[in-house]
Design a protein around this motif. Sequence first.
Motif: not given
Length: 377
Positions: A318-332
Amino acid sequence: MIVNAILCVWNEEDIIYSTVKHAFAQGCSNVYIIDNGSSDKTIEEAKKAGAKHFATFHSKCFDEIQKIAQLNTAVETLNALCNDEFIWWLYIDADEFPSILTSITIIDFLKKIDSDCRAVHGYLYEHIPTHEPYMARGIHPADCMPICHKTNTYKIPLLRYDHGKEHVFSLGGAHSFSSSDKIKVLHDILCIHHFQYRKPENTRARLAMLAQKRPDGTSRLDWMDDNSKRMHGKPRSMYYNRLEQLEKTYSENRFRNLAADSLLYDYGKLVRWYDPLSSFWSEDAAMDDKSAAFHIWKATHLFFMAQYELALCGFHDAFVKTQDKEGKEYLMLGMARCFLAMSDAEACVKTLKAAVKADSQAVRVAAVQLMERALSL
């Protein structure tokens, strides 16, 4: 032992199939539907799941008194046709999925209680919409919305009716009951999972239908508005506020599933009518398996099923595929929680070093808390 479920419904086609399946999974022999003039496929979906359409009534607006009368009349009528010593009835709304806190089925729990207990009480656990899909036909809604909080709202939805004794009246949406007999109630036994928020478009459309004014100036909420004024001194019922705050509710809770590492109930032992580890592959719940949303859903589900290595892969995809910055932060955070659950403190800390620099304050706070736990390993 017989346990029956009964619901009064109005335009619930998006959830009623799962509601009925859940009741059967809890050990109900029959599920009866009383329809308040639905204009969608509620009855069709309920029948597909195995429910019986007992009656339909029409009302200009929602009328709690008429609803109570319809439910109690149905239960009295059906009890008169049965010669069993007693029958348990489960009164539920279409968006309620009651479970026993000990993770056994309702019928297995009832078989173990003392014979003088004739009512079972529980609290509503309000589930929060955090990620897509918010609802999928045929699966338990908790698989899409696992995060919840326990409310102060209680109900007594389980009542036992003994042959030859007077009828026990379920009152006010199963919040109370009335009986000439003194009835022993078992308190705080049920976890009543409540899913008032589903797919945003469906939730908005239903609330709008409830709140809209007709040409004559009336609406379906007239009874509720009047009750709110009389009982609580409020100018209108809660549904208007829910509609006005709907976009905020979804936006503020977005990705909160990735910031939670524990739940208020045993997610893995939640009573389901299917294999919980394959639910996200079902035909009814299918999504594009290349989307970030799919991987977030799958990873969250696997995490709370304690399948941490698989969940980690899902969060990474999901981290690789998402373009959403906030989403990437939460995925961490999601990945860090997996490392922590696997006792890999080094990998957890490495992941959190990036998360503590996130723009989102919620992510930073959660990352610091996780860092402290990881460093203590």
